[in-house]
Design a protein around this motif. Sequence first.
Motif, PDB file in Angstrom:
ATOM      1  N   SER A  45      65.648  19.564  77.798  1.00  0.00           N
ATOM      2  CA  SER A  45      65.636  20.294  76.525  1.00  0.00           C
ATOM      3  C   SER A  45      66.654  21.422  76.505  1.00  0.00           C
ATOM      4  O   SER A  45      66.949  21.986  75.457  1.00  0.00           O
ATOM      5  N   GLY A  46      67.160  21.759  77.665  1.00  0.00           N
ATOM      6  CA  GLY A  46      68.149  22.831  77.759  1.00  0.00           C
ATOM      7  C   GLY A  46      68.624  22.945  79.193  1.00  0.00           C
ATOM      8  O   GLY A  46      68.438  22.029  80.004  1.00  0.00           O
ATOM      9  N   LYS A  47      69.245  24.071  79.506  1.00  0.00           N
ATOM     10  CA  LYS A  47      69.720  24.297  80.865  1.00  0.00           C
ATOM     11  C   LYS A  47      69.722  25.794  81.148  1.00  0.00           C
ATOM     12  O   LYS A  47      69.689  26.633  80.245  1.00  0.00           O
ATOM     13  N   TYR A  48      69.708  26.103  82.429  1.00  0.00           N
ATOM     14  CA  TYR A  48      69.782  27.501  82.842  1.00  0.00           C
ATOM     15  C   TYR A  48      70.629  27.579  84.115  1.00  0.00           C
ATOM     16  O   TYR A  48      70.880  26.572  84.790  1.00  0.00           O
ATOM     17  N   GLU A  49      71.056  28.791  84.438  1.00  0.00           N
ATOM     18  CA  GLU A  49      71.931  28.981  85.588  1.00  0.00           C
ATOM     19  C   GLU A  49      71.127  29.544  86.750  1.00  0.00           C
ATOM     20  O   GLU A  49      70.346  30.479  86.597  1.00  0.00           O
ATOM     21  N   SER A  50      71.318  28.944  87.929  1.00  0.00           N
ATOM     22  CA  SER A  50      70.641  29.402  89.138  1.00  0.00           C
ATOM     23  C   SER A  50      71.609  29.298  90.299  1.00  0.00           C
ATOM     24  O   SER A  50      72.154  28.220  90.577  1.00  0.00           O
ATOM     25  N   ALA A  51      71.844  30.432  90.952  1.00  0.00           N
ATOM     26  CA  ALA A  51      72.757  30.499  92.093  1.00  0.00           C
ATOM     27  C   ALA A  51      74.136  29.945  91.732  1.00  0.00           C
ATOM     28  O   ALA A  51      74.755  29.228  92.514  1.00  0.00           O
ATOM     29  N   GLY A  52      74.566  30.222  90.514  1.00  0.00           N
ATOM     30  CA  GLY A  52      75.881  29.787  90.077  1.00  0.00           C
ATOM     31  C   GLY A  52      75.973  28.341  89.660  1.00  0.00           C
ATOM     32  O   GLY A  52      77.064  27.832  89.411  1.00  0.00           O
ATOM     33  N   ARG A  53      74.820  27.665  89.545  1.00  0.00           N
ATOM     34  CA  ARG A  53      74.825  26.250  89.166  1.00  0.00           C
ATOM     35  C   ARG A  53      74.035  26.057  87.875  1.00  0.00           C
ATOM     36  O   ARG A  53      73.064  26.765  87.605  1.00  0.00           O
ATOM     37  N   THR A  97      61.019  19.962  79.419  1.00  0.00           N
ATOM     38  CA  THR A  97      59.780  20.435  78.800  1.00  0.00           C
ATOM     39  C   THR A  97      58.753  19.300  78.768  1.00  0.00           C
ATOM     40  O   THR A  97      58.015  19.103  79.721  1.00  0.00           O
ATOM     41  N   GLU A  98      58.712  18.531  77.700  1.00  0.00           N
ATOM     42  CA  GLU A  98      57.681  17.511  77.542  1.00  0.00           C
ATOM     43  C   GLU A  98      58.086  16.179  78.166  1.00  0.00           C
ATOM     44  O   GLU A  98      59.242  15.775  78.132  1.00  0.00           O
ATOM     45  N   ARG A  99      57.109  15.493  78.756  1.00  0.00           N
ATOM     46  CA  ARG A  99      57.330  14.187  79.373  1.00  0.00           C
ATOM     47  C   ARG A  99      57.482  13.119  78.286  1.00  0.00           C
ATOM     48  O   ARG A  99      56.664  13.020  77.378  1.00  0.00           O
ATOM     49  N   ASN A 100      58.542  12.327  78.413  1.00  0.00           N
ATOM     50  CA  ASN A 100      58.822  11.231  77.472  1.00  0.00           C
ATOM     51  C   ASN A 100      58.807  11.702  76.015  1.00  0.00           C
ATOM     52  O   ASN A 100      58.339  10.988  75.118  1.00  0.00           O
ATOM     53  N   GLY A 101      59.369  12.877  75.796  1.00  0.00           N
ATOM     54  CA  GLY A 101      59.351  13.459  74.463  1.00  0.00           C
ATOM     55  C   GLY A 101      60.523  13.051  73.587  1.00  0.00           C
ATOM     56  O   GLY A 101      60.604  13.495  72.436  1.00  0.00           O
ATOM     57  N   TYR A 102      61.429  12.233  74.119  1.00  0.00           N
ATOM     58  CA  TYR A 102      62.602  11.800  73.355  1.00  0.00           C
ATOM     59  C   TYR A 102      62.648  10.274  73.308  1.00  0.00           C
ATOM     60  O   TYR A 102      61.869   9.590  73.979  1.00  0.00           O
ATOM     61  N   ARG A 103      63.588   9.750  72.516  1.00  0.00           N
ATOM     62  CA  ARG A 103      63.714   8.305  72.354  1.00  0.00           C
ATOM     63  C   ARG A 103      65.164   7.869  72.512  1.00  0.00           C
ATOM     64  O   ARG A 103      66.083   8.563  72.079  1.00  0.00           O
ATOM     65  N   PHE A 104      65.339   6.708  73.127  1.00  0.00           N
ATOM     66  CA  PHE A 104      66.639   6.047  73.088  1.00  0.00           C
ATOM     67  C   PHE A 104      66.904   5.584  71.655  1.00  0.00           C
ATOM     68  O   PHE A 104      65.970   5.393  70.874  1.00  0.00           O
ATOM     69  N   PRO A 105      68.167   5.365  71.301  1.00  0.00           N
ATOM     70  CA  PRO A 105      68.457   4.768  69.988  1.00  0.00           C
ATOM     71  C   PRO A 105      67.828   3.385  69.876  1.00  0.00           C
ATOM     72  O   PRO A 105      67.541   2.721  70.880  1.00  0.00           O
ATOM     73  N   ASN A 106      67.609   2.951  68.658  1.00  0.00           N
ATOM     74  CA  ASN A 106      67.064   1.611  68.427  1.00  0.00           C
ATOM     75  C   ASN A 106      67.979   0.549  69.051  1.00  0.00           C
ATOM     76  O   ASN A 106      69.202   0.700  69.087  1.00  0.00           O
ATOM     77  N   TYR A 107      67.356  -0.523  69.523  1.00  0.00           N
ATOM     78  CA  TYR A 107      68.071  -1.591  70.225  1.00  0.00           C
ATOM     79  C   TYR A 107      68.092  -2.840  69.342  1.00  0.00           C
ATOM     80  O   TYR A 107      67.080  -3.201  68.731  1.00  0.00           O
ATOM     81  N   HIS A 108      69.243  -3.498  69.276  1.00  0.00           N
ATOM     82  CA  HIS A 108      69.293  -4.813  68.639  1.00  0.00           C
ATOM     83  C   HIS A 108      70.497  -5.593  69.155  1.00  0.00           C
ATOM     84  O   HIS A 108      71.515  -5.019  69.565  1.00  0.00           O
ATOM     85  N   ARG A 109      70.342  -6.914  69.140  1.00  0.00           N
ATOM     86  CA  ARG A 109      71.442  -7.800  69.551  1.00  0.00           C
ATOM     87  C   ARG A 109      71.154  -9.200  69.041  1.00  0.00           C
ATOM     88  O   ARG A 109      70.019  -9.536  68.681  1.00  0.00           O
ATOM     89  N   MET A 110      72.175 -10.047  69.041  1.00  0.00           N
ATOM     90  CA  MET A 110      72.030 -11.459  68.703  1.00  0.00           C
ATOM     91  C   MET A 110      72.712 -12.299  69.771  1.00  0.00           C
ATOM     92  O   MET A 110      73.806 -11.974  70.226  1.00  0.00           O
ATOM     93  N   ASP A 111      72.036 -13.371  70.194  1.00  0.00           N
ATOM     94  CA  ASP A 111      72.580 -14.324  71.155  1.00  0.00           C
ATOM     95  C   ASP A 111      72.746 -15.674  70.466  1.00  0.00           C
ATOM     96  O   ASP A 111      71.889 -16.084  69.667  1.00  0.00           O
TER      97      ASP A 111
END
Length: 773
Positions: free
Chosen positions: A681-689, A695-709
């Motif tokens: 959800s963000g980032k922070y700096e620790s020891a120069g890195r 934050t939340e587990r599995n709180g986001y989604r990949f884009p929708n998937y589609h294909r044709m074979d």
Amino acid sequence: MTKKLCLMLLCLATMTQYAYAQNYTLKGRVKDAANGEDLIGAAVVVEGVSGKGATTNTYGFYSLTLAKGTYQISIQYIGYQSVIKEVVLDKDVSLDIELREETESLEEVVVSAEAANANVTKTEMSVAKISPKDVETVPVLFGEKDIIKMVQLLPGVKTSGEGGSGFSVRGGGLDQNLILLDEAPVYNASHLLGFFSVFNSDAIKDVTLYKGGMPAEYGGRASSVMDVIMKDGNAKRFGASGGIGLISSKLTLEAPIVKDKGSFIVSGRRTYADLFLKLSSNEDLKNTTLYFYDLNLKANYQITDRDRIYVSGYFGRDNFGFDDEFGFSWGNATGTLRWNHIFNDRLFGNTSLIYSDYDYAFDIGADEEKFTLESGIKDWNLKQDFSYFLNSNNTIKFGANVIRHNFVPGKISTGSESSFAAEDIDEQYAVEGALYVQNEQKVGLRWSFTYGLRYSLFDYMGAGEAYEIDDDGVVTSTQAYGNWESIQFYNGLEPRASAKYLLNEKSSLKVAYNRNYQYMHLLSNSTSGSPTDRWVPSSNNVKPQIADQVAAGYFRNFKDNMFEFSAEVYYKEMQNLIDYRTGADLVFNSSVETELVYGSGKAYGLELLLKKTQGKFTGWLSYTLSRSLREFDDIDDGKIFPSRQDRIHDLSVTAIYAFHPKWTASANFVFYTGDAVTFPSGKYESAGRQVPYYTERNGYRFPNYHRMDLGLTWTVKKTEKFESSWNFSVYNAYGRENPYIINFEENEDTGQTEAVQFALFKAIPSISYNFRF
């Protein structure tokens, strides 16, 4: 009074004996006339008598009890010509039948649609049966026919990722699927990092997937059972088949041992990407190893009219290595020895001794600097199953099995100059067992029931050490145990029940309930599974998973069974699920249980399936609307979150059109909403890195998937003795760049963090040549 009572009992016994004496048993086997293979699920129907019939079991055996008389018996199997035989039942009769495919001519044949409505008339629901013939024309990745890829097109079944052979069923995890090959469990069913399965279609006879309403004979997994049965081999004559593709070739040989009494089959497959790499001008690629192979073996012999033995085995391995820097190797080995015995006209028995071995190895470096990590699991299983054909309305199944598990969490070997320390994690042992009984009962013309009870047990035992951990995952004490000494014992009852009400000969309503215990667990940080995933047993810290599922469905056929439609709803609750703590280390961890957390889950959904089974144009449409949710006290402060298998909409369309006797076109279209994933959800700096902040587990989604074979099969030649064909296909025909991995990287120009999508495949054409004689 006593004399009268005795006289009444004597009369009753006499009448019972007389009535029984007027009933006789018709039994036998149903086989393929061309090669002698047993036909599983063939219908044995009594013409003109409603509700009377039987179905052949896994070994083609049937038994049917009828009153004394003369009957017209119809034997039917989809894709084969039905045969009618007149049978005079004035004694017990044995009748073996051979059926021929519909394309051949045969006298005394009645083509019947009765067997084609089995999806309506059978009690079982949430079950899919797949024949290897079904996958011959369906386009797949690299043109490699794959039964699991066919399974992934069914409602309620979700793929593990782009091109992957892993799958989840009705919101369950990858480890909640019991995959059996001739009764032997296959712990990793994937080749080439998941892009192919271990099942060579040329060696497979039948596949059944149980998504719910599982028979009592199956257990050990919480979500599904996929029962794969190998071919027995041609008992009539020598035969061969094979294929040459872009990345692999295969060859199958089969022949009688003694004609009509025994046969064998040998089927092998190997990829040869590594051979092409050696032609590269790049020295690194020349030294790269990349291939898999598998070998299927099976033989059977009929000793007497009542006894038959089977021996089968599978051996497969993947090897991947990059120069002398690192490498993977993993594989399965299974073996099954079975004895079929017909005790009498009503009692059929099967005794099996089963072996399964899955192992993997991970290498870093070479020679004196080499570091090797090995892990795996081995099983020995003794299993006894009985089928008792009580009468035409009741078939009772019962049996028992006991399994000895040997878990190998990790062994390390090093070269003399390796910087790693050689240290092994203690092996773990367990005994798993079960007893079961089940009855399939018909009540009248409309009702049928299947009900049973399974009792399972699991004993986690020494030799080895067990440790106690607190709620924070800290080891508080350890204790040593000797050989076969019980550390933790679990057991439970698993009721199974299903019912069918036949509305008419075209439609029915069905309901089912089952409870499953799962005593073994797969630890993985990946969504699609990898060879280094680790199996662990239930222990004093890890409780068995428990799943309760209820399902209901409506089944309807149209236009003389040309179209099949089904609508099912299900609800599943799961207890004692396992997940990992944030930042958990699961690879080579001697106290891996300290990295785990435990919770519950639920899954529910609607599954729709429409199939067209007859005519030049066939195919199916599959749609699933579902949710899969989890709740853990130690994740997201106990809030409910979507599981990795949560995919709300899942649609697939498969079409096959035989527009010419020699040409067949096919197409797949797949669409599903994006998988749940944990992104920073963000980032922070620790020891120069820069450190990502989650934050939340599995709180986001990949884009929708589609294909044709797209696919095209050209049958060059087809006679009774020889057949050859070319298959052309394009995977992802319109080049959709579906995301396989999304990384978060810093833009060099703006300094802002942005999501970078990596697509694994664009359009991939393939061509293969197949033959059979």
